[in-house]
Design a protein around this motif. Structure first.
Motif, mmCIF file in Angstrom:
data_model
loop_
_atom_site.group_PDB
_atom_site.id
_atom_site.type_symbol
_atom_site.label_atom_id
_atom_site.label_comp_id
_atom_site.label_asym_id
_atom_site.label_seq_id
_atom_site.Cartn_x
_atom_site.Cartn_y
_atom_site.Cartn_z
ATOM 1 N N ASN A 1 -3.767 -9.432 3.194
ATOM 2 C CA ASN A 1 -3.203 -10.704 2.743
ATOM 3 C C ASN A 1 -1.943 -11.094 3.500
ATOM 4 O O ASN A 1 -1.343 -12.130 3.221
ATOM 5 N N ARG A 2 -1.546 -10.225 4.442
ATOM 6 C CA ARG A 2 -0.403 -10.512 5.321
ATOM 7 C C ARG A 2 0.842 -10.913 4.522
ATOM 8 O O ARG A 2 1.500 -11.912 4.807
ATOM 9 N N VAL A 3 1.127 -10.122 3.509
ATOM 10 C CA VAL A 3 2.305 -10.381 2.687
ATOM 11 C C VAL A 3 3.558 -10.170 3.531
ATOM 12 O O VAL A 3 3.711 -9.144 4.194
ATOM 13 N N GLN A 4 4.440 -11.119 3.510
ATOM 14 C CA GLN A 4 5.657 -11.053 4.316
ATOM 15 C C GLN A 4 6.887 -10.871 3.417
ATOM 16 O O GLN A 4 6.909 -11.274 2.265
ATOM 17 N N ASN A 5 7.905 -10.264 4.007
ATOM 18 C CA ASN A 5 9.215 -10.166 3.359
ATOM 19 C C ASN A 5 9.154 -9.488 1.995
ATOM 20 O O ASN A 5 9.822 -9.910 1.045
ATOM 21 N N GLN A 6 8.346 -8.453 1.900
ATOM 22 C CA GLN A 6 8.250 -7.697 0.656
ATOM 23 C C GLN A 6 8.410 -6.200 0.942
ATOM 24 O O GLN A 6 7.540 -5.400 0.595
ATOM 25 N N PRO A 7 9.509 -5.789 1.587
ATOM 26 C CA PRO A 7 9.651 -4.375 1.960
ATOM 27 C C PRO A 7 9.680 -3.440 0.762
ATOM 28 O O PRO A 7 9.233 -2.297 0.841
ATOM 29 N N TRP B 1 7.998 -3.723 -2.101
ATOM 30 C CA TRP B 1 6.629 -3.490 -2.548
ATOM 31 C C TRP B 1 5.874 -2.616 -1.560
ATOM 32 O O TRP B 1 5.089 -1.747 -1.951
ATOM 33 N N LEU B 2 6.082 -2.844 -0.271
ATOM 34 C CA LEU B 2 5.399 -2.040 0.737
ATOM 35 C C LEU B 2 5.758 -0.569 0.586
ATOM 36 O O LEU B 2 4.887 0.306 0.670
ATOM 37 N N ALA B 3 7.012 -0.279 0.336
ATOM 38 C CA ALA B 3 7.441 1.114 0.172
ATOM 39 C C ALA B 3 6.763 1.757 -1.029
ATOM 40 O O ALA B 3 6.347 2.923 -0.977
ATOM 41 N N VAL B 4 6.628 1.007 -2.113
ATOM 42 C CA VAL B 4 5.956 1.527 -3.309
ATOM 43 C C VAL B 4 4.494 1.828 -3.008
ATOM 44 O O VAL B 4 3.968 2.892 -3.371
ATOM 45 N N LEU B 5 3.827 0.898 -2.326
ATOM 46 C CA LEU B 5 2.406 1.072 -2.029
ATOM 47 C C LEU B 5 2.179 2.205 -1.038
ATOM 48 O O LEU B 5 1.193 2.946 -1.146
ATOM 49 N N GLU B 6 3.074 2.348 -0.075
ATOM 50 C CA GLU B 6 2.947 3.453 0.878
ATOM 51 C C GLU B 6 3.128 4.798 0.184
ATOM 52 O O GLU B 6 2.441 5.772 0.516
#
Length: 209
Positions: free
Chosen positions: A117-123, A125-130
Motif C-alpha cells: 500500500n506504499r504507506v509513507q511517513n509512518q516509521p 508503525w513500520l517498526a512495530v510491524l517489523e
C-alpha cells in the motif's frame, strides 16, 4: 477432474503471488489432473463458494472447498507425495501447515500490506510491524537451520510455509535470515513450483489483454 478457481484478473504486482499458486503447486507435485476456471475480480459474485469473496476455491466432484489450508489438506489426503501416511510424520506436517498460516503468515502479512500500500511517513508503525515479522522469522530461522524441509520429506507444509516466506523475501524481509532464504530457494527450484508459477503468470497475462 478437479477445477481450481481463481480471479479473472489481478493487479500486476500480485502476479506470481495470488494464492491459487499454492494449489497449482500441490496439484503439480502430485500429478493430479485439474483445470483452472475464473471468477470476476470485481464485482465478487462467488460468495456461495467462498464466503469472503477470495480465491482459491476448489471443486472435486461433489466436494467444494475454500481456504488454501483446507484445500492443501484435502489434496494431501489424495496423495502421499503431499502428506505422509505414517502417523508421527503426518502429524508434524499438519502442524506445520497450520503454523504457516496461523503463526507465520498472520504476523508477516501486516508488514507485507504496509509495503504493497506504499504507506509513507509512518516509521513508528513500520517498526512495530517489523518487530512482529522478525519475531516469527527468528523462530523459523531456528526451525530451518540444518534442515532441508520441515519434515523428513517435502509435503504440503513446505508448500504453505515456503510460499508465505517467498512473499516476505520478495519484499526484502529475509535479508538477515539465511536459512529461510535457502529454504525458499530450494522450494522454488522444484519443477512443480516452476510450472505452477509460469502457469499463473501466463494465465494473468492472457486475462490482462
Amino acid at each position: 477432474m478437479m477445477t481450481l478457481f481463481t480471479f479473472d484478473r489481478a493487479p500486476e504486482f500480485a502476479h506470481g503471488f495470488v494464492r491459487d499458486i499454492r494449489i497449482r503447486w500441490a496439484l503439480e507435485e502430485a500429478a493430479l489432473p485439474y483445470t483452472v476456471a475464473s471468477v470476476p475480480f470485481e464485482p465478487r459474485r462467488h460468495l456461495a463458494q467462498q464466503p469472503f469473496g477470495q480465491v482459491p476455491f476448489l471443486r472435486d466432484g461433489e466436494v467444494e472447498l475454500f481456504e488454501s489450508g483446507a484445500i492443501l489438506l484435502h489434496l494431501g489426503e489424495l496423495s502421499e507425495h503431499l502428506l505422509p501416511r505414517a502417523v508421527p510424520t503426518r502429524a508434524q506436517a499438519i502442524s506445520w501447515l497450520f503454523a504457516a498460516f496461523n503463526s507465520v503468515e498472520m504476523e508477516t502479512l501486516p508488514w507485507v500490506y504496509f509495503h504493497f500500500n506504499r504507506v509513507q511517513n509512518q516509521p513508528g508503525w513500520l517498526a512495530v510491524l517489523e518487530k512482529r515479522r522478525d519475531r516469527r522469522l527468528d523462530s523459523m530461522e531456528t526451525a530451518l537451520a540444518g534442515r532441508q524441509w520441515l519434515g523428513e520429506d517435502f509435503s504440503i507444509a513446505d508448500i504453505a510455509m515456503s510460499d508465505v516466506l517467498r512473499l516476505v523475501g520478495h519484499l526484502g524481509g529475509l535479508a538477515d535470515y539465511p536459512a529461510c532464504r535457502d529454504y525458499v530457494t530450494r522450494a522454488s527450484a522444484r519443477p512443480a513450483f516452476i510450472k505452477a508459477h509460469q502457469d499463473q503468470l501466463a494465465y494473468f497475462a492472457r486475462t490482462a489483454d
